[in-house]
Design a protein around this motif. Structure first.
Motif, PDB file in Angstrom:
ATOM      1  N   ARG A  83       0.836  -1.212   0.000  1.00 40.11           N
ATOM      2  CA  ARG A  83       0.000   0.000   0.000  1.00 40.11           C
ATOM      3  C   ARG A  83       0.865   1.255   0.000  1.00 40.11           C
ATOM      4  NH1 ARG A  83      -3.086  -2.863   3.789  1.00 40.11           N
ATOM      5  NH2 ARG A  83      -2.277  -1.636   5.530  1.00 40.11           N
ATOM      6  N   VAL A  84       1.915   1.249   0.811  1.00 39.80           N
ATOM      7  CA  VAL A  84       2.781   2.429   0.900  1.00 39.80           C
ATOM      8  C   VAL A  84       3.491   2.674  -0.432  1.00 39.80           C
ATOM      9  CG1 VAL A  84       4.812   3.438   1.998  1.00 39.80           C
ATOM     10  CG2 VAL A  84       3.109   2.249   3.395  1.00 39.80           C
ATOM     11  N   VAL A  85       4.089   1.619  -1.010  1.00 42.82           N
ATOM     12  CA  VAL A  85       4.828   1.818  -2.260  1.00 42.82           C
ATOM     13  C   VAL A  85       3.872   2.213  -3.390  1.00 42.82           C
ATOM     14  CG1 VAL A  85       4.788  -0.533  -3.283  1.00 42.82           C
ATOM     15  CG2 VAL A  85       6.806   0.919  -3.558  1.00 42.82           C
ATOM     16  N   SER A  86       2.663   1.689  -3.356  1.00 44.54           N
ATOM     17  CA  SER A  86       1.675   2.049  -4.385  1.00 44.54           C
ATOM     18  C   SER A  86       1.274   3.510  -4.265  1.00 44.54           C
ATOM     19  CB  SER A  86       0.425   1.167  -4.258  1.00 44.54           C
ATOM     20  OG  SER A  86       0.752  -0.196  -4.403  1.00 44.54           O
ATOM     21  N   ARG A  87       1.081   3.957  -3.028  1.00 47.17           N
ATOM     22  CA  ARG A  87       0.699   5.356  -2.802  1.00 47.17           C
ATOM     23  C   ARG A  87       1.825   6.292  -3.246  1.00 47.17           C
ATOM     24  NH1 ARG A  87      -0.323   5.055   2.585  1.00 47.17           N
ATOM     25  NH2 ARG A  87      -2.238   3.913   2.129  1.00 47.17           N
ATOM     26  N   GLN A  88       3.058   5.938  -2.912  1.00 44.89           N
ATOM     27  CA  GLN A  88       4.198   6.760  -3.310  1.00 44.89           C
ATOM     28  C   GLN A  88       4.366   6.780  -4.825  1.00 44.89           C
ATOM     29  OE1 GLN A  88       6.001   8.649  -1.087  1.00 44.89           O
ATOM     30  NE2 GLN A  88       4.409   7.914   0.285  1.00 44.89           N
ATOM     31  N   ALA A  89       4.210   5.617  -5.457  1.00 45.71           N
ATOM     32  CA  ALA A  89       4.343   5.535  -6.915  1.00 45.71           C
ATOM     33  C   ALA A  89       3.240   6.313  -7.607  1.00 45.71           C
ATOM     34  CB  ALA A  89       4.327   4.071  -7.361  1.00 45.71           C
ATOM     35  N   GLU A 147      -6.252   4.823 -12.899  1.00 47.96           N
ATOM     36  CA  GLU A 147      -6.629   3.600 -13.606  1.00 47.96           C
ATOM     37  C   GLU A 147      -5.466   2.623 -13.658  1.00 47.96           C
ATOM     38  OE1 GLU A 147      -9.965   5.318 -16.798  1.00 47.96           O
ATOM     39  OE2 GLU A 147      -7.847   5.205 -17.350  1.00 47.96           O
ATOM     40  N   ARG A 148      -4.290   3.151 -13.905  1.00 51.78           N
ATOM     41  CA  ARG A 148      -3.108   2.281 -13.982  1.00 51.78           C
ATOM     42  C   ARG A 148      -2.836   1.613 -12.643  1.00 51.78           C
ATOM     43  NH1 ARG A 148       2.481   3.830 -17.041  1.00 51.78           N
ATOM     44  NH2 ARG A 148       3.654   1.936 -16.578  1.00 51.78           N
ATOM     45  N   ALA A 149      -2.908   2.384 -11.576  1.00 51.30           N
ATOM     46  CA  ALA A 149      -2.661   1.827 -10.249  1.00 51.30           C
ATOM     47  C   ALA A 149      -3.688   0.747  -9.908  1.00 51.30           C
ATOM     48  CB  ALA A 149      -2.695   2.938  -9.204  1.00 51.30           C
ATOM     49  N   VAL A 150      -4.938   1.032 -10.168  1.00 51.38           N
ATOM     50  CA  VAL A 150      -5.994   0.060  -9.864  1.00 51.38           C
ATOM     51  C   VAL A 150      -5.809  -1.206 -10.696  1.00 51.38           C
ATOM     52  CG1 VAL A 150      -8.476  -0.394 -10.044  1.00 51.38           C
ATOM     53  CG2 VAL A 150      -7.661   1.780  -9.090  1.00 51.38           C
ATOM     54  N   PHE A 151      -5.540  -1.042 -11.985  1.00 51.52           N
ATOM     55  CA  PHE A 151      -5.369  -2.213 -12.849  1.00 51.52           C
ATOM     56  C   PHE A 151      -4.203  -3.079 -12.385  1.00 51.52           C
ATOM     57  CE2 PHE A 151      -3.479  -4.488 -16.377  1.00 51.52           C
ATOM     58  CZ  PHE A 151      -4.570  -5.105 -16.950  1.00 51.52           C
ATOM     59  N   VAL A 152      -3.066  -2.458 -12.145  1.00 53.15           N
ATOM     60  CA  VAL A 152      -1.873  -3.221 -11.762  1.00 53.15           C
ATOM     61  C   VAL A 152      -2.094  -3.930 -10.425  1.00 53.15           C
ATOM     62  CG1 VAL A 152       0.528  -3.001 -11.007  1.00 53.15           C
ATOM     63  CG2 VAL A 152      -0.238  -1.846 -13.089  1.00 53.15           C
ATOM     64  N   LEU A 153      -2.626  -3.212  -9.446  1.00 58.41           N
ATOM     65  CA  LEU A 153      -2.788  -3.809  -8.118  1.00 58.41           C
ATOM     66  C   LEU A 153      -3.832  -4.918  -8.109  1.00 58.41           C
ATOM     67  CD1 LEU A 153      -2.604  -0.580  -5.922  1.00 58.41           C
ATOM     68  CD2 LEU A 153      -0.819  -2.302  -6.287  1.00 58.41           C
ATOM     69  N   ARG A 154      -4.860  -4.777  -8.948  1.00 60.78           N
ATOM     70  CA  ARG A 154      -5.910  -5.785  -8.978  1.00 60.78           C
ATOM     71  C   ARG A 154      -5.567  -6.949  -9.916  1.00 60.78           C
ATOM     72  NH1 ARG A 154      -9.540  -8.267  -5.891  1.00 60.78           N
ATOM     73  NH2 ARG A 154     -11.137  -9.280  -7.162  1.00 60.78           N
ATOM     74  N   GLU A 155      -5.234  -6.631 -11.164  1.00 58.58           N
ATOM     75  CA  GLU A 155      -5.062  -7.661 -12.184  1.00 58.58           C
ATOM     76  C   GLU A 155      -3.724  -8.384 -12.091  1.00 58.58           C
ATOM     77  OE1 GLU A 155      -7.567  -8.562 -14.270  1.00 58.58           O
ATOM     78  OE2 GLU A 155      -8.704  -7.151 -13.037  1.00 58.58           O
ATOM     79  N   VAL A 156      -2.680  -7.674 -11.674  1.00 54.85           N
ATOM     80  CA  VAL A 156      -1.354  -8.296 -11.615  1.00 54.85           C
ATOM     81  C   VAL A 156      -1.071  -8.868 -10.231  1.00 54.85           C
ATOM     82  CG1 VAL A 156       1.124  -7.953 -11.942  1.00 54.85           C
ATOM     83  CG2 VAL A 156      -0.507  -6.730 -13.402  1.00 54.85           C
ATOM     84  N   PHE A 157      -1.403  -8.096  -9.185  1.00 52.97           N
ATOM     85  CA  PHE A 157      -1.041  -8.508  -7.831  1.00 52.97           C
ATOM     86  C   PHE A 157      -2.227  -8.987  -7.002  1.00 52.97           C
ATOM     87  CE2 PHE A 157       2.256  -5.554  -9.251  1.00 52.97           C
ATOM     88  CZ  PHE A 157       3.367  -6.376  -9.120  1.00 52.97           C
TER      89      PHE A 157
END
Length: 292
Positions: free
Chosen positions: A58-64, A118-128
């Motif tokens: 969550r932290v790295v995603s928020r920072q990215a 959209e990119r963050a949501v897609f990556v976190l949901r579909e990839v991870f």
């Protein structure tokens, strides 16, 4: 094994950041920022974290995501075509089909067409495969909004994502033939390695010489590249695993001048990605020097 969750999950954190940003250098900076925040909550705070992996993601995603939003305008003003920073990958990544596709140059290029959220949501949901409530926490959105964004992003990517061929031996053979023809200057042999509707995309960032529009068609690409052996007779071309697939780097006087990625279609090369922006090759050059 280490007892420090940050060290244990560092590779995962880098991959999350890289897929969100398309830049290894920015991903490294984002992981470092995540470490500072993890270290900053103190030993008692870290001990109170029930799920360190989820917390760190969550932290790295928020920072990215914050970094991605600030980068959006720079990319709008980018000179010529934008390609992700190339990433050297290991054989185990190439063998993991889903991971290899998620870090592929083709996929990262598609992800660039999404908004930052959209990119963050897609990556976190579909990839991870993060739960919607955790993605909501990372993006500052409600879980209901995240579900809608995920659906929209999934449809957007599905309409644009390339069909990935996973026969690595066939891919390596196609790359062998392409590089051999490139070094010999044999136009017909070069054309024979390319799909008829192949596309070449080059990224010089306005710093290095590069075509600023995609070159479409095997004949046009062959004509563009056919003089390579004449203009760079001392170039050294090395094959490597790049973003989970066979690729190559071109060295001039020991320095990485160009990194080449590929997409494949029915045993031929359907896309050629030529990354020449020296700012994106700095990390590759550092790794090259360390390996020699």
């Amino acid at each position: 094994m280490t007892d420090d969750p940050f060290v244990a999950h560092r590779s995962l954190l880098f991959t999350v950041a890289y897929e969100l940003l398309g830049s290894a250098a920015d991903a490294e900076d984002t992981v470092q920022e995540t470490w500072l925040r993890w270290d900053g909550i103190g030993a008692a705070g870290r001990a109170a974290v029930i799920d360190p992996r989820a917390y760190l993601v969550r932290v790295v995603s928020r920072q990215a995501l914050n970094r991605l939003r600030t980068m959006a305008r720079r990319r709008e003003e980018y000179v010529g075509e934008w390609l992700p920073e190339p990433l050297l990958t290991t054989p185990d990544v190439a063998e993991d089909v889903e991971l290899a596709e998620s870090v592929s140059i083709a996929m990262l290029t598609v992800l660039e067409t999404l908004t930052p959220t959209e990119r963050a949501v897609f990556v976190l949901r579909e990839v991870f495969d993060l739960p919607f409530d955790e993605i909501a926490d990372a993006t500052g959105k409600s879980a209901a909004s995240v579900r809608q964004i995920a659906h929209r992003a999934r449809s957007h990517v599905a309409a644009r994502r390339p069909r990935m061929e996973v026969d690595r031996a066939e891919q390596r053979h196609a790359v062998d033939r392409f590089l051999g023809a490139l070094q010999s200057g044999d136009l017909q042999a070069l054309m024979d390695t390319l799909a008829p509707n192949a596309v070449l995309i080059a990224d010089g960032g306005g710093i290095a010489d590069a075509v600023r529009q995609p070159v479409i068609g095997a004949k046009k690409i062959a004509n563009l590249l056919g003089g390579f052996a004449r203009v760079a007779p001392n170039a050294v071309i090395e094959q490597l695993l790049l973003n989970g697939a066979p690729g190559a780097r071109v060295l001039l006087d020991g320095t990485v001048d160009t990194v080449i990625g590929f997409e494949f279609q029915l045993g031929r090369i359907s896309r050629v990605y030529a990354m020449r922006n020296p700012e994106k090759l700095h990390r590759m050059n550092e790794l090259t020097r360390l390996s020699r």
